[in-house]
Design a protein around this motif. Sequence first.
Motif, PDB file in Angstrom:
ATOM      1  N   ASP A 191      34.135  32.931  43.216  1.00 51.59           N
ATOM      2  CA  ASP A 191      35.389  32.244  43.532  1.00 51.59           C
ATOM      3  C   ASP A 191      36.329  33.169  44.290  1.00 51.59           C
ATOM      4  O   ASP A 191      37.049  32.736  45.203  1.00 51.59           O
ATOM      5  N   ARG A 192      36.340  34.450  43.952  1.00 53.38           N
ATOM      6  CA  ARG A 192      37.174  35.406  44.683  1.00 53.38           C
ATOM      7  C   ARG A 192      36.677  35.607  46.106  1.00 53.38           C
ATOM      8  O   ARG A 192      37.463  35.923  47.007  1.00 53.38           O
ATOM      9  N   GLU A 193      35.387  35.424  46.313  1.00 56.68           N
ATOM     10  CA  GLU A 193      34.851  35.537  47.669  1.00 56.68           C
ATOM     11  C   GLU A 193      35.108  34.295  48.507  1.00 56.68           C
ATOM     12  O   GLU A 193      34.879  34.314  49.719  1.00 56.68           O
ATOM     13  N   GLY A 194      35.604  33.220  47.870  1.00 58.76           N
ATOM     14  CA  GLY A 194      35.910  32.002  48.597  1.00 58.76           C
ATOM     15  C   GLY A 194      34.717  31.092  48.822  1.00 58.76           C
ATOM     16  O   GLY A 194      34.688  30.338  49.806  1.00 58.76           O
ATOM     17  N   ARG A 218      40.904  29.449  38.615  1.00 52.44           N
ATOM     18  CA  ARG A 218      40.773  29.434  40.076  1.00 52.44           C
ATOM     19  C   ARG A 218      42.024  29.976  40.755  1.00 52.44           C
ATOM     20  O   ARG A 218      41.938  30.618  41.807  1.00 52.44           O
ATOM     21  N   ALA A 271      41.782  33.643  40.731  1.00 54.24           N
ATOM     22  CA  ALA A 271      40.822  34.092  41.741  1.00 54.24           C
ATOM     23  C   ALA A 271      41.407  33.997  43.143  1.00 54.24           C
ATOM     24  O   ALA A 271      41.108  34.829  44.010  1.00 54.24           O
ATOM     25  N   GLU A 272      42.257  32.988  43.372  1.00 57.29           N
ATOM     26  CA  GLU A 272      42.876  32.856  44.695  1.00 57.29           C
ATOM     27  C   GLU A 272      43.904  33.955  44.939  1.00 57.29           C
ATOM     28  O   GLU A 272      43.989  34.512  46.040  1.00 57.29           O
ATOM     29  N   SER A 294      41.963  37.327  45.432  1.00 56.98           N
ATOM     30  CA  SER A 294      40.751  37.154  46.231  1.00 56.98           C
ATOM     31  C   SER A 294      40.367  38.471  46.894  1.00 56.98           C
ATOM     32  O   SER A 294      41.198  39.382  47.054  1.00 56.98           O
ATOM     33  N   ASP A 295      39.098  38.551  47.288  1.00 52.77           N
ATOM     34  CA  ASP A 295      38.614  39.794  47.915  1.00 52.77           C
ATOM     35  C   ASP A 295      39.356  40.080  49.214  1.00 52.77           C
ATOM     36  O   ASP A 295      39.643  41.244  49.531  1.00 52.77           O
ATOM     37  N   GLU A 296      39.697  39.035  49.960  1.00 54.45           N
ATOM     38  CA  GLU A 296      40.408  39.240  51.224  1.00 54.45           C
ATOM     39  C   GLU A 296      41.786  39.834  50.986  1.00 54.45           C
ATOM     40  O   GLU A 296      42.195  40.791  51.660  1.00 54.45           O
TER      41      GLU A 296
END
Length: 250
Positions: free
Chosen positions: A109-112, A155, A158-159, A162-164
């Motif tokens: 989820d963190r990777e989208g 979620r 995670a947003e 996020s990794d980004e």
Amino acid sequence: MKPFVGLCAQLLQRLAVVIFVLAAVVLYGVTLMAAFGAVPWLEIQASVGGVLYENAGQIAQIGVTGLAVLLCFYLPSNARIMRLETSHRRFETGMHDVARAYALAHAADREGLFRMSSEFDAVRERLNYLRDHPDLQSLEPALLDVAAQMSHISRELAEVYSDERVDRARAFLTQRQQEVDAFNARLDHAKQVCRYLKHWAHEVDLEESVAVSQLNRLRDDLRDILPELGHEDVVDAGQRVLDLSKKAAE
């Protein structure tokens, strides 16, 4: 070795319970048959204080049988404790599996990877991802369902992380750290230059002081010597020259 030792302990506990129940049943049956005269009583030679008790074996047999029967009433509570331990171990195993599946879903989820917005579609999307994951093939569907629901609930977390965004924050902090390091380097260089100029100015002041002192000594020497030689006008001229030199030096 720990799971193997635990399994052996469970098997030995169940075997001990079975053996104890069988022993209690056999003792009860033998004692009951002896009471009706079908089998003889246990015979034991026992004496206390010189008095011989001929029915010591009968008393011992009845006592052991009663103790065994009474202890059988303790077995149900022991069985409940064993069931609680087994359920606790199963609960720990289940929670470990759920946590592992949730960690994988949260990382995805963190990777989208998940795009569905509605709750039903989002949970189903996460559940399909967990079912297809090669590391979770042996888990039960109920555990995967719980992990998918937990991932849907988190979620927003995670947003936010996020990794980004985390990579962007790391890049920003890295740039800030580089700027701070460069500023500290320039600051150290400025401190060195300041110390060097300060030391140089101090040396120049010392040299000027020495030059002025030598000039004053020379002027005093000339003032004492020239009048004796009859050159007072030279003294006056020299005085003016010395004054001009002093002003120029200042």
